[in-house]
Design an enzyme around this catalytic site. Structure first.
Site, PDB file in Angstrom:
ATOM      1  N   HIS A 243       0.817  -1.224   0.000  1.00 32.66           N
ATOM      2  CA  HIS A 243       0.000   0.000   0.000  1.00 32.66           C
ATOM      3  C   HIS A 243       0.855   1.281   0.000  1.00 32.66           C
ATOM      4  O   HIS A 243       0.790   2.091  -0.926  1.00 32.66           O
ATOM      5  CB  HIS A 243      -0.873   0.044   1.257  1.00 32.66           C
ATOM      6  CG  HIS A 243      -1.719  -1.158   1.497  1.00 32.66           C
ATOM      7  ND1 HIS A 243      -2.879  -1.402   0.795  1.00 32.66           N
ATOM      8  CD2 HIS A 243      -1.601  -2.183   2.385  1.00 32.66           C
ATOM      9  CE1 HIS A 243      -3.446  -2.516   1.253  1.00 32.66           C
ATOM     10  NE2 HIS A 243      -2.688  -3.004   2.210  1.00 32.66           N
TER      11      HIS A 243
HETATM   12  C1  BDR Z   1      -3.082   0.808   5.250  1.00 32.01           C
HETATM   13  O1  BDR Z   1      -3.321   0.313   6.563  1.00 32.01           O
HETATM   14  C2  BDR Z   1      -2.130  -0.147   7.127  1.00 32.01           C
HETATM   15  O2  BDR Z   1      -2.321  -1.437   7.647  1.00 32.01           O
HETATM   16  C3  BDR Z   1      -1.064  -0.095   6.075  1.00 32.01           C
HETATM   17  O3  BDR Z   1       0.162   0.317   6.633  1.00 32.01           O
HETATM   18  C4  BDR Z   1      -1.591   0.912   5.088  1.00 32.01           C
HETATM   19  O4  BDR Z   1      -1.177   2.225   5.411  1.00 32.01           O
HETATM   20  C5  BDR Z   1      -3.776  -0.107   4.249  1.00 32.01           C
HETATM   21  O5  BDR Z   1      -5.128  -0.170   4.494  1.00 32.01           O
END
Ligand code: BDR
Ligand code: CA
Length: 315
Positions: A243
């Protein structure tokens, strides 16, 4: 594209960690002014020490790291150990950090840095809940003209949420903060799950990172072995989604991404759909667009860039 003066606001997290490494490896495009940490994937003490661990791994104990908010604006903190492990960086196997933490609060660092800067010169990238950035905007709204762009990881547009069926984690944890930031009137770019669920660390891509044969390659390999298991099991994906590094890749080469300027709103009232990011993708309401939302990326281009950049870190 002029070089970015960046404040990276994060909650490491394995994918945050790789975003930090990518930013540190990209000095042509990014001047990293400082890292601010927030409670999110794990509590604040851990996100802060994890940010330090990663900077030390990269041989950069000089990076300024400021601890920020330990809880969301109004709601009880929700963390994500079930994805990231109890440390937030499970699989990394890094020692306790020894680099110094900066003395001030993250919110004041954001404010002071912006106030000292020229108009439209600071890029802020929240890759966790947006609590710190919202607090800075509320405490000192005169920073608004100083901000060039806010580029965040968060939300889900046509995709379902990953924390509730309606909401993605970063927005769900502090939806009020996200709304404050969105409504500030700053250029706002959002990297939702629609993009990041395409940036999958398949076994082949993971092997390329392991093959870097460096401490960074080894740590990324370990972290991603751990991180991958959740999404592969839950969603049947071919790997875990990277992500947060998508945000940094966008700063380096926005051509890797496709998106659209649309009107965006965030749900802060209904418990059922709390944190939902509602984008008027087809302009149905004919409201003025207030966000640029990415919905696609050149996946191979992204992983090529990431692997080449991480290879630069020899420490
Ligand atoms: C986001 O949530 C976190 O778990 C990850 O680091 C990312 O920023 C994805 O939904
Ligand atoms: Ca994150």
């Amino acid at each position: 594209m002029t070089k970015r003066s960046l404040i990276l606001d994060c909650d490491p997290g394995q994918d945050d960690a790789i975003a930090i490494l990518l930013a540190l490896a990209s000095e042509e495009e990014i001047e990293l002014l400082g890292i601010t940490t927030v409670a999110g994937n794990v509590p604040l003490a851990l996100t802060t020490s994890n940010a330090c661990r990663i900077c030390e791994l990269a041989g950069r104990p000089d990076v300024k790291i400021f601890a920020g908010a330990s809880q969301p604006l109004f709601r009880k903190l929700v963390t994500a150990e079930w994805i990231h492990g109890n440390s937030g960086l499970d699989g990394a196997n890094l020692p306790d950090p020894s680099m110094p933490l900066q003395a001030g609060h993250a919110v004041d660092f954001i404010i002071d840095t912006c106030l000292a800067a020229e108009d439209k010169s600071i890029t802020i990238c929240p890759i966790g809940p947006m609590t710190n950035v919202a607090l800075a905007l509320m405490k000192e709204p005169t920073i608004i003209p100083k901000i060039r762009e806010i580029v965040c990881m968060g939300g889900a547009i046509k995709e379902l949420g990953n924390t509730t069926p309606a909401a993605e984690f970063n927005i769900y944890v502090d939806p009020h903060a996200a709304k404050v930031v969105l409504d500030a009137g700053v250029e706002f770019v959002m990297m939702p799950l629609d993009v990041t669920h395409k940036a999958l660390v398949t076994p082949e891509r993971l092997q390329k990172l392991k093959d870097l044969n460096s401490p960074v390659g080894e740590v990324c390999g370990g972290m991603l072995d751990y991180f991958n298991r959740f999404d592969m099991t839950r969603y049947g994906f071919d790997g875990g989604p990277l992500h947060d590094p998508c945000v940094i890749a966008y700063l380096i080469d926005p051509e890797l991404f496709k998106g659209r300027r649309v009107h965006l709103d965030i749900e802060t009232a209904s418990e059922l759909t709390m944190g939902n990011t509602l984008a008027d993708w087809w302009g149905i309401e004919e409201k003025e667009p207030n966000a640029y939302i990415c919905d696609d990326l050149d996946v191979d281009g992204f992983f090529d860039m990431l692997t080449k950049r991480l290879a630069r870190i020899k420490a």
